[in-house]
Design an enzyme around this catalytic site. Sequence first.
Site, PDB file in Angstrom:
ATOM      1  N   PRO A   1     -23.252  -5.761   6.611  1.00 55.33           N
ATOM      2  CA  PRO A   1     -24.368  -4.944   6.117  1.00 55.33           C
ATOM      3  C   PRO A   1     -25.641  -5.794   6.008  1.00 55.33           C
ATOM      4  O   PRO A   1     -25.790  -6.594   5.095  1.00 55.33           O
ATOM      5  CB  PRO A   1     -23.884  -4.469   4.742  1.00 55.33           C
TER       6      PRO A   1
ATOM      7  N   ASP B   1     -26.161 -11.184   4.835  1.00 55.13           N
ATOM      8  CA  ASP B   1     -24.948 -10.383   4.727  1.00 55.13           C
ATOM      9  C   ASP B   1     -24.756 -10.005   3.262  1.00 55.13           C
ATOM     10  O   ASP B   1     -24.435 -10.861   2.427  1.00 55.13           O
ATOM     11  CB  ASP B   1     -23.754 -11.191   5.247  1.00 55.13           C
ATOM     12  N   HIS B   2     -24.953  -8.719   2.965  1.00 52.70           N
ATOM     13  CA  HIS B   2     -24.900  -8.267   1.570  1.00 52.70           C
ATOM     14  C   HIS B   2     -23.477  -8.253   1.010  1.00 52.70           C
ATOM     15  O   HIS B   2     -23.278  -8.057  -0.194  1.00 52.70           O
ATOM     16  CB  HIS B   2     -25.509  -6.870   1.452  1.00 52.70           C
ATOM     17  N   ARG B   3     -22.473  -8.477   1.858  1.00 53.85           N
ATOM     18  CA  ARG B   3     -21.111  -8.628   1.347  1.00 53.85           C
ATOM     19  C   ARG B   3     -20.941  -9.944   0.620  1.00 53.85           C
ATOM     20  O   ARG B   3     -20.113 -10.070  -0.288  1.00 53.85           O
ATOM     21  CB  ARG B   3     -20.102  -8.571   2.499  1.00 53.85           C
TER      22      ARG B   3
END
Length: 466
Positions: free
Chosen positions: A264, A438-440
């Site tokens: 994401p 990467d929003h994870r």
Amino acid sequence: MSKNEFALPDVGEGLTEAEIVTWAVKPGDTVHLNQVICEIETAKSLVEIPSPFEGEIAELLVETGTTVPVGTAILRMVGDDADPDPVAPAAAEGVTTGGAHAAGDAAAPADAPAPAAAAADEAPAEDENSGAVLVGYGTGGAVKSRRRPGGQPLVVVGPAATAEPPAAGKVYVKPPVRKLARDLGVDLTRVAGSGAGGQILRDDVHAAANGAHAGGGSAAGTGELRIAPTSGFSAGAAREERVPVKGIRKVVAAAMVESKFTAPHTSVFVEVDATRTMKFVKRLKQNEAFADVRVSPLLVMARAVIWALARNPEVNSAWAGDEIIRRNYVNLGIAAATPRGLVVPNIKDAHELSLLELAEAIGTLTKRARDGATQPAEMQQGTVTITNVGVFGVDFGLPILNPGETAIVAMGSIKEKPWVVKGKVRPRMVTTVGGSFDHRVIDGDVISRFIADIAAVLERPEHLLS
């Protein structure tokens, strides 16, 4: 496959197939030890295949532009189904891709010229169990260097590529330059090289292409302005062309799709007063220690990214499904546009380098990328990537993550703009810095602090000395 046929070798990194880009020999030619037979394109790089045998070429079994699996017979030698004139077979390390050294280079200084020819009587006695095989498989032995003085490989456009001194009519040119010439429709045999020893450079090809398209201007004696038609569109050519997706374009496409639709992506960016950075770069250029390296704002940004990673170590991570990998080292990727497409080689353990060493590493890495000499290992195990889209004249762009990394940092063009300094509007050198993450793995507060730290260094490069 008969003994006098030779197969496409596995040059490493799990190669399963490759395209024959160019043949450097033709039927009837006599080949010598370590002479370039052909150039292949793998999914990641251009590779020259040198000859570990001597003999006469009977037939080329694969046409240029054809992709074949490893192990496919590509060439047949003259002979009664017997081995060609044997010499010491080459080791797998002898495969060169542009600037990579042949195995025999270690025995002599890098600037020593290659022998005029590799004499068979100088080769060590061949082991009875070894056969004359293409470099990349089979048993190995010493390989005579085929490099020009200064460490550059010799590639000949003409009947036969040998390590002999250049003869009249032969044109020496690196593989990426030859590809550029093909793309622009330039006949290299009609181009005068401006490089050392008459070597043809990219600028020579562009000059030849521009000369071929030159035309138009004002009509003599009429005062009428005549505008030349737009170049690049050939009269009578097909309205559409189908270009197969293969090689590095296929790899890049797959990686970008996987990255964009798996991780994401979220982005942040900020405008930065880079006036002090430009002055800092100017001082470095005048510093005697940096006389032999290229200094640019990219160097300052690279150092700033390493500095900011130390303050925000979460950014230097990777998503691994049910766990997050924290890295205590920095393999700094540099996104480089090359004639073959986008490559992202990385500087291993960049955090351990001084500013001068970092400048040297960036210079070496970008030159190898432009020359098509980047090796697959140089594009693996990166931890974070930087890209300078400003060199293309754009203010900024939001990049896609390099697979396996959590962040990529971009810098736009640096332009003089009005800027408020202590309540007064003054001209300052301004750029935009930002990146995707990467929003994870990390949240907005982490990436925001990270980008803010980079901006702080660009605004005040003295942070580099703290």
